[in-house]
Design a protein around this motif. Structure first.
Motif, mmCIF file in Angstrom:
data_model
loop_
_atom_site.group_PDB
_atom_site.id
_atom_site.type_symbol
_atom_site.label_atom_id
_atom_site.label_comp_id
_atom_site.label_asym_id
_atom_site.label_seq_id
_atom_site.Cartn_x
_atom_site.Cartn_y
_atom_site.Cartn_z
ATOM 1 N N THR A 13 51.319 93.839 -16.511
ATOM 2 C CA THR A 13 51.689 93.186 -17.761
ATOM 3 C C THR A 13 52.478 91.904 -17.509
ATOM 4 O OG1 THR A 13 53.590 94.667 -17.874
ATOM 5 C CG2 THR A 13 51.667 95.256 -19.158
ATOM 6 N N VAL A 14 53.377 91.944 -16.526
ATOM 7 C CA VAL A 14 54.130 90.733 -16.204
ATOM 8 C C VAL A 14 53.168 89.619 -15.810
ATOM 9 C CG1 VAL A 14 55.739 89.710 -14.560
ATOM 10 C CG2 VAL A 14 56.248 91.929 -15.579
ATOM 11 N N ALA A 15 52.130 89.981 -15.070
ATOM 12 C CA ALA A 15 51.174 88.972 -14.602
ATOM 13 C C ALA A 15 50.314 88.434 -15.742
ATOM 14 C CB ALA A 15 50.298 89.561 -13.495
ATOM 15 N N ILE A 16 49.743 89.338 -16.543
ATOM 16 C CA ILE A 16 48.811 88.824 -17.558
ATOM 17 C C ILE A 16 49.545 88.124 -18.700
ATOM 18 C CG2 ILE A 16 47.044 90.555 -17.035
ATOM 19 C CD1 ILE A 16 47.786 92.007 -19.567
ATOM 20 N N ASP A 17 50.827 88.382 -18.808
ATOM 21 C CA ASP A 17 51.609 87.671 -19.812
ATOM 22 C C ASP A 17 51.617 86.174 -19.535
ATOM 23 O OD1 ASP A 17 53.260 87.664 -22.121
ATOM 24 O OD2 ASP A 17 54.993 87.343 -20.842
ATOM 25 N N LYS A 18 51.374 85.819 -18.272
ATOM 26 C CA LYS A 18 51.431 84.405 -17.899
ATOM 27 C C LYS A 18 50.059 83.740 -17.918
ATOM 28 C CE LYS A 18 55.173 85.438 -14.699
ATOM 29 N NZ LYS A 18 55.417 85.671 -13.269
ATOM 30 N N LEU A 19 49.068 84.448 -18.434
ATOM 31 C CA LEU A 19 47.697 83.937 -18.373
ATOM 32 C C LEU A 19 47.577 82.499 -18.871
ATOM 33 C CD1 LEU A 19 44.775 84.801 -17.655
ATOM 34 C CD2 LEU A 19 44.452 85.257 -20.076
ATOM 35 N N ASP A 20 48.150 82.227 -20.033
ATOM 36 C CA ASP A 20 48.046 80.881 -20.595
ATOM 37 C C ASP A 20 48.647 79.845 -19.659
ATOM 38 O OD1 ASP A 20 46.742 81.769 -22.774
ATOM 39 O OD2 ASP A 20 48.521 81.925 -24.052
ATOM 40 N N LYS A 21 49.708 80.255 -18.964
ATOM 41 C CA LYS A 21 50.442 79.296 -18.158
ATOM 42 C C LYS A 21 49.800 79.071 -16.793
ATOM 43 C CE LYS A 21 54.947 79.457 -18.816
ATOM 44 N NZ LYS A 21 56.319 79.961 -18.658
ATOM 45 N N ILE A 22 49.396 80.157 -16.117
ATOM 46 C CA ILE A 22 48.945 79.991 -14.737
ATOM 47 C C ILE A 22 47.446 80.238 -14.547
ATOM 48 C CG2 ILE A 22 51.224 80.566 -13.820
ATOM 49 C CD1 ILE A 22 50.335 83.338 -13.231
ATOM 50 N N GLY A 23 46.753 80.608 -15.632
ATOM 51 C CA GLY A 23 45.309 80.732 -15.538
ATOM 52 C C GLY A 23 44.855 82.020 -14.865
ATOM 53 N N VAL A 24 43.539 82.222 -14.889
ATOM 54 C CA VAL A 24 42.961 83.465 -14.375
ATOM 55 C C VAL A 24 43.281 83.665 -12.894
ATOM 56 C CG1 VAL A 24 40.816 84.708 -13.962
ATOM 57 C CG2 VAL A 24 41.109 83.412 -16.079
ATOM 58 N N GLU B 164 48.992 86.748 -8.614
ATOM 59 C CA GLU B 164 50.242 87.448 -8.878
ATOM 60 C C GLU B 164 50.074 88.954 -8.794
ATOM 61 O OE1 GLU B 164 53.070 85.905 -11.219
ATOM 62 O OE2 GLU B 164 54.136 87.798 -11.533
ATOM 63 N N MET B 165 48.965 89.455 -9.319
ATOM 64 C CA MET B 165 48.749 90.913 -9.291
ATOM 65 C C MET B 165 48.593 91.394 -7.851
ATOM 66 S SD MET B 165 46.559 92.066 -12.648
ATOM 67 C CE MET B 165 45.189 90.938 -12.533
ATOM 68 N N ALA C 109 42.413 94.563 -9.304
ATOM 69 C CA ALA C 109 42.916 93.417 -10.060
ATOM 70 C C ALA C 109 41.769 92.704 -10.771
ATOM 71 C CB ALA C 109 43.662 92.458 -9.145
ATOM 72 N N LEU C 110 40.657 92.570 -10.087
ATOM 73 C CA LEU C 110 39.484 91.932 -10.704
ATOM 74 C C LEU C 110 38.989 92.754 -11.890
ATOM 75 C CD1 LEU C 110 37.559 90.619 -7.573
ATOM 76 C CD2 LEU C 110 38.370 89.247 -9.512
ATOM 77 N N HIS C 111 39.029 94.055 -11.718
ATOM 78 C CA HIS C 111 38.631 94.948 -12.798
ATOM 79 C C HIS C 111 39.506 94.706 -14.031
ATOM 80 C CE1 HIS C 111 38.206 98.650 -15.115
ATOM 81 N NE2 HIS C 111 37.058 98.869 -14.475
ATOM 82 N N ILE C 112 40.805 94.585 -13.778
ATOM 83 C CA ILE C 112 41.742 94.323 -14.871
ATOM 84 C C ILE C 112 41.413 93.000 -15.559
ATOM 85 C CG2 ILE C 112 44.143 93.705 -15.384
ATOM 86 C CD1 ILE C 112 44.949 95.774 -13.198
ATOM 87 N N LEU C 113 41.190 91.984 -14.742
ATOM 88 C CA LEU C 113 40.896 90.658 -15.298
ATOM 89 C C LEU C 113 39.652 90.689 -16.174
ATOM 90 C CD1 LEU C 113 41.672 88.030 -12.545
ATOM 91 C CD2 LEU C 113 42.709 88.271 -14.793
ATOM 92 N N ASN C 114 38.636 91.406 -15.718
ATOM 93 C CA ASN C 114 37.424 91.517 -16.529
ATOM 94 C C ASN C 114 37.727 92.196 -17.851
ATOM 95 O OD1 ASN C 114 35.724 90.266 -14.730
ATOM 96 N ND2 ASN C 114 35.249 92.159 -13.634
#
Length: 447
Positions: free
Chosen positions: A203-214, A220-221, A231-236
């Motif tokens: 959650t800490v990582a995906i919270d920054k999606l807008d800022k640091i991109g995919v 970070e994960m 991690a790739l699974h999560i991103l998908n």
RNA sequence: GUGGAUGUAGCUCAGCAGGUUAGAGCGUCGGAUUGUGGUUCCGAAGGUCGCCGGUUCGAGCCCGGUCUUCCACCCCA
């Protein structure tokens, strides 16, 4: 003597203080319409109440208050010689400034559980303190406006709080997006990705999606110990749209529950038409440490101003558990008043007559007229007009200038000529027109 | 807490190889106008150049420290 203010604190001049009061009262009115009642808690809490509730970071940001008396004499000598700050602190400071309103509220509920009724709906608008490094829209002393309801698991309250957000921001004229997520959905995502113990890291990582991109999120994960494949699974997963996501998530117990909860909240909201955009945002990951169900966040829906979140909140299954009272669920939201203020300033959303403090100023030409002026303002105030009298029959120009500085719309002039006829000269300050009016008719004339 | 910038009049900002009494605009105050503000004209006040120390014959300017504010992290409102 050179005077200054502690870091991250501010004075408010009348113009600002008026705007702040207006903002708080607008928010408060909405809280009251929804049946919430006010409470207040002390600025100081015992450190034992505060410590450990906000994580390690939070403990560092707590302002500690030195004990009174000869506090060093009672401190652990070994800790002092070791210069071990954390151990010394517990000996020399037993109190601290509150860091937020939620933890004091939990303490309040435990202490007064037998005097309260449940569900208990309260609001609280008070300052809090954090020893954070200040930045724009970020202070060491700032106000929080919190609304919470404790003692019910009904998802109606999630819908109600969303409605409160919508109502307040609509009333203030700020276009926002109300983002909603559910911690159980996030738990479902890590479960279906095969790393159920990595919820916080994800959650800490995906919270920054807008800022640091995919790619940034992926890095970070991985850095936080999530294997790249998972991690790739999560991103998908987080990039799926809602319908696809439902299929994936319903395969896990948490995920299915989270989806069901969110959909139920949406059902409550179906009948009403919100003024702002409402979105299910599975990337929303704020304040996850204590929330257990729905989580909320307010984002500005305009690019005229850049500003972080204007509010946030969520549900906690065990609000008072840390203080020994179980089975006390709660859900609440907070308004970031300081940021909302800054946004309203930049968008110029303040009502125009907010800086008007008086309806009329009385000016007198001599001492006798001044006495009559005192009587006149008294009568005008009884007639519910904001009226004031210049303190002495100064040079007339000076009195006029004062009226101009105050921005009063009307000036009533009492000179010997007027007094003899029991009249005043009433002047409209914006048009410059003036006319003689009977003293008794002044209130009626300017209303 | 880490890294980086910033600080000159109430406000916004000039200033120079480091060289006597540091400037402007706005604002404030006084006067022109002893019963008329917001316009105009004239005049005045207002600064330990954030603070402390160092280098130098000499520091607003260079160096170090410190504080403030701001920016990016961290975290959050």
């Amino acid at each position: 003597m050179k005077v200054s203010l502690p870091k991250g604190t501010r004075d408010f001049l009348p113009a600002q203080a008026r705007k702040r009061k207006y903002l708080f009262s607008q928010i408060e009115q909405v809280f009251q319409y929804f049946g919430y009642v006010p409470i207040e808690t002390p600025v100081l809490e015992n450190l034992s109440t505060l410590m450990g509730k906000y994580g390690e970071e939070g403990d560092n940001l707590l302002f500690k208050v030195l004990n009174n008396g000869d506090f060093l004499a009672k401190a652990d000598a070994q800790a002092l010689t070791d210069r071990d700050s954390s151990r010394v602190v517990s000996d020399i400071a037993k109190r601290g400034l509150r860091y937020d309103l939620t933890v004091p509220f939990a303490r309040f509920v435990v202490m007064h559980q037998h005097e309260l009724y449940f569900p208990f709906k309260r609001y609280q608008i008070q300052p809090v303190w954090r020893a954070d490094r200040p930045q724009r829209g970020r202070y060491q002393e700032f106000y929080q406006c919190d609304v919470d309801v404790v003692g019910s698991e009904s998802l109606m309250y999630e819908a109600e709080l969303i409605q409160i957000y919508d109502t307040v921001f609509h009333k203030l004229g700020i276009p926002v997006e109300i983002r909603v997520n559910n911690r159980k959905i996030l738990a479902g995502i890590v479960e279906s990705a095969g790393v159920p113990d990595k919820l916080t890291e994800m959650t800490v990582a995906i919270d920054k999606l807008d800022k640091i991109g995919v790619n940034g999120v992926l890095e970070e994960m991985v850095r936080k110990g999530i294997p790249e494949g998972n991690a790739l699974h999560i991103l998908n997963t987080i990039q799926l749209d809602w319908d696809e996501l439902v299929n994936t998530l319903t395969q896990t117990i948490s995920g299915a529950k989270g989806v069901a909860e969110l959909e139920q909240v949406w059902e409550y909201l179906e009948g009403i038409s919100p003024n702002n955009h409402l979105s299910k945002d599975i990337r929303l990951a704020r304040g996850l440490n204590y929330y257990t169900g729905c989580i909320f966040e307010i984002a500005l829906a305009t690019d005229q101003v850049q500003m972080g979140s204007l509010g946030g909140g969520g549900r906690y299954a065990e609000l008072t558990g840390v203080f020994g009272l179980d089975n006390m669920p709660g859900v609440g939201i907070s308004f970031g008043a300081e940021r909302i203020y800054d946004v309203m300033d930049e968008l110029q959303l303040w009502p125009k007559d907010l800086d008007r403090q008086l309806d009329l100023l009385v000016l007198a030409m001599d001492d006798v007229c001044h006495r009559a002026g005192f009587k006149l303002v008294s009568d005008l105030r009884l007639a519910h007009l904001r009226a004031d009298l210049y303190p002495q029959p100064d040079k007339f120009k000076k009195q006029m200038k004062y009226a101009d500085t105050l921005g009063v719309p009307w000036v009533a002039i009492i000179g010997p000529e007027e007094l003899q006829e029991q009249e005043v000269t009433l002047k409209n300050m914006s048009t410059g027109e003036q006319s003689r009016v009977s003293i008794r008719e002044v209130a009626a004339k300017i209303q």
